[in-house]
Enzyme design. Structure first.
Site, PDB file in Angstrom:
ATOM      1  CE  LYS A  83      24.743  -8.475 -28.405  1.00 25.42           C
ATOM      2  NZ  LYS A  83      23.117  -7.852 -28.194  1.00 25.42           N
TER       3      LYS A  83
HETATM    4  O1  G3P Z   1      21.552  -4.763 -28.177  1.00 23.64           O
HETATM    5  C1  G3P Z   1      22.504  -4.217 -28.385  1.00 23.64           C
HETATM    6  C2  G3P Z   1      22.508  -2.564 -28.727  1.00 23.64           C
HETATM    7  O2  G3P Z   1      21.761  -2.512 -29.929  1.00 23.64           O
HETATM    8  C3  G3P Z   1      21.843  -1.880 -27.657  1.00 23.64           C
HETATM    9  O3  G3P Z   1      21.680  -0.656 -28.238  1.00 23.64           O
HETATM   10  O4  G3P Z   1      20.043   1.613 -27.909  1.00 23.64           O
HETATM   11  O5  G3P Z   1      20.532   0.060 -25.839  1.00 23.64           O
HETATM   12  O6  G3P Z   1      22.323   1.352 -26.886  1.00 23.64           O
HETATM   13  P1  G3P Z   1      20.748   0.362 -27.176  1.00 23.64           P
END
Ligand code: G3P
Length: 216
Positions: A83
């Site tokens: 990633k």
């Molecule tokens: O892991 C990537 C993404 O899904 C993060 O989500 O909820 O931290 O914006 P969030």
């Protein structure tokens, strides 16, 4: 649409993987920090628990260091996906990994222009963050539709991995937008199966069946 779990909590991942409905896992530095465990140990355990793609994110911000970290992460298991942040350095590293056959997930995508660059760099996955756009009053799901349209128009092979999904509506919206995959927090994943009318209907069926005195 493939369903991924967005977590580094191996116990939760294993419980959900046992349903047979989990196609992969994504992690990020914040999720690894929350786990309180070394990244190599966590990613190795997740890769043993789930056969599908497991995203592990580099912490470096410059291309050369990203490549070093990414190769170390890719060496953990065959199903590791490296990633990388959607920056010019991250895109340079993406292009290098694409040439080497290392799968990548370009993350922190917030615009169609960024997604276009990720596809041109040869990303395996691009992660548009739906919830964080909603958080600032924008339409996160619209971004998924825009990326889908651009990718289909030009035949880009990068998979759209809808991310930052906060509720069942986001998951449904990602599917309606034609996302190739959605990465979902464990709590939201558990909500997907639920509907009050299903519970009510099943209760009624079982009550009526009990009245027949039959068994199958
Ligand atoms: O892991 C990537 C993404 O899904 C993060 O989500 O909820 O931290 O914006 P969030």
């Amino acid at each position: 649409m493939q369903l991924f779990i967005d977590s580094a909590e191996t116990g939760l991942i294993k419980d959900l993987a046992a349903t047979g409905l989990v196609d992969g896992v994504t992690t990020n530095p914040s999720l690894i920090a929350k786990s309180g465990r070394p990244i190599v140990e966590v990613i190795a355990e997740i890769c043993r628990a789930v056969e599908g793609p497991v995203s592990a994110e580099v912490a470096a911000t410059e291309t050369a260091a990203m490549l070093e970290e990414g190769r170390r992460l890719a060496g953990i298991a065959d199903n590791v996906v490296v990633k990388l942040p959607l920056t010019l350095d991250g895109l340079r590293a993406t292009a290098t990994f694409a040439a080497e056959g290392i799968a990548t997930n370009v993350t922190l995508c917030f615009s169609p222009a960024q997604a276009l660059l990720a596809a041109k760099a040869g990303a395996t996955f691009v992660s548009p963050f739906v919830g964080r756009l909603d958080d600032i009053g924008e339409d996160g799901l619209l971004l998924l539709h825009e990326i889908r349209s651009i990718y289909d128009q030009y035949g880009f092979e990068t998979s759209i991995l809808a991310a930052s999904l906060r509720n069942v509506a986001h998951v449904t919206g990602a599917a309606l937008a034609g996302a190739d995959a959605a990465t979902i927090p464990p709590t939201t994943f558990a909500e997907l199966v639920k509907h009050p009318l299903t519970d009510k209907g099943l209760d009624a069926f079982l009550k009526d069946w009990a009245g027949t005195g039959q068994s199958i």
